[in-house]
Design an enzyme around this catalytic site. Structure first.
Site, PDB file in Angstrom:
ATOM      1  N   CYS A 221     -52.536 -20.870 -12.483  1.00 21.41           N
ATOM      2  CA  CYS A 221     -53.363 -19.820 -13.083  1.00 21.41           C
ATOM      3  C   CYS A 221     -53.935 -20.326 -14.391  1.00 21.41           C
ATOM      4  CB  CYS A 221     -52.522 -18.568 -13.330  1.00 21.41           C
ATOM      5  SG  CYS A 221     -53.419 -17.200 -14.098  1.00 21.41           S
TER       6      CYS A 221
ATOM      7  N   HIS B  45     -54.890 -13.027  -5.836  1.00 20.25           N
ATOM      8  CA  HIS B  45     -54.604 -13.512  -7.187  1.00 20.25           C
ATOM      9  C   HIS B  45     -55.539 -12.866  -8.218  1.00 20.25           C
ATOM     10  CE1 HIS B  45     -53.348 -16.993  -9.904  1.00 20.25           C
ATOM     11  NE2 HIS B  45     -54.382 -16.487 -10.560  1.00 20.25           N
ATOM     12  N   GLU B  46     -56.838 -12.861  -7.914  1.00 14.54           N
ATOM     13  CA  GLU B  46     -57.806 -12.306  -8.871  1.00 14.54           C
ATOM     14  C   GLU B  46     -57.697 -10.788  -8.966  1.00 14.54           C
ATOM     15  OE1 GLU B  46     -58.992 -14.404 -10.774  1.00 14.54           O
ATOM     16  OE2 GLU B  46     -58.580 -16.146  -9.516  1.00 14.54           O
TER      17      GLU B  46
ATOM     18  N   HIS C 298     -55.057  -9.679 -11.306  1.00 18.57           N
ATOM     19  CA  HIS C 298     -55.455  -9.716 -12.715  1.00 18.57           C
ATOM     20  C   HIS C 298     -56.068  -8.388 -13.158  1.00 18.57           C
ATOM     21  CE1 HIS C 298     -54.647 -13.709 -14.194  1.00 18.57           C
ATOM     22  NE2 HIS C 298     -55.250 -14.293 -13.173  1.00 18.57           N
TER      23      HIS C 298
END
Length: 204
Positions: free
Chosen positions: A99, A141-142, A145
């Site tokens: 990351c 993953h994004e 966030h």
């Protein structure tokens, strides 16, 4: 366009849910264009707005895929739903993530094999597609966030302990840490060796 600094774990914007985008204006377009440029400079495959210090629900990607989705794209106010996440331990040789907001570190993590993405583009048009494999991993993953979650927050107990030690060792975990792609040394080693061991891992 400009390359923006990337904030590191401990910065509050990374640990809270991002706000919905309500204005599809020139400021938003500039943000997305800067995120594209920052992601390329950082050798990433994806980047979320909180990673450049902006608490809005926007992420971009630059990643080849087998799903008929453009290699580079963005989605605003997305919703990402997934298939079931397998319960077995992740394979450290095949399922390791990195990351840009935990720079230079990488840990194995199990993710769902499929992700369904729905959102909007810069013109307010609906965006919808299915992602598989590593592209699906990138989407998860994004999206995490945007919900204030880093991939290290999802690690199993053993890997989580390693991640906490890495954060402490690097002096992170508190506000004020960032790095500037194209200015600072690439924390994943791409500047020194393009064949670095992390080069095939998802770094977003």
């Amino acid at each position: 366009m400009s390359v923006r600094p990337i904030v590191i774990t401990g910065e509050p914007v990374l640990h809270r849910s991002a706000a919905l985008v309500t204005e599809f204006d020139d400021d938003l377009r500039t943000l997305v264009e800067d995120m594209y440029e920052t992601n390329v400079a950082a050798n990433g495959v994806g980047l979320a707005a909180p990673q450049v210090g902006v608490g809005l629900r926007v992420f971009i990607w630059k990643m080849a895929n087998d799903d008929g989705v453009p290699e580079q794209g963005h989605v605003i106010n997305p919703t990402v739903t997934t298939s079931k996440i397998p319960q077995e331990r992740p394979d450290p040789d095949e399922e390791t993530e990195g990351c840009l907001s935990v720079p230079g570190e990488a840990f194995p993590l199990k993710r769902a094999d499929r992700a369904h993405v729905v959102g909007f583009d810069l013109d307010g048009n609906r965006v919808e597609f299915d992602a598989t494999g590593w592209f699906a991993r990138c989407m998860q993953h994004e999206y995490d966030h945007l919900n204030g979650t880093l991939y290290v927050d999802r690690l199993d107990e053993r890997q989580s302990k390693k991640a906490r030690k890495a954060v402490k060792r690097n002096g992170w975990g508190k506000p004020g840490s960032s790095w500037h792609p194209g200015v600072d040394r690439d924390p994943f080693g791409h500047d020194e060796d393009p064949s670095d061991e992390h080069a095939d891992e998802l770094i977003g």
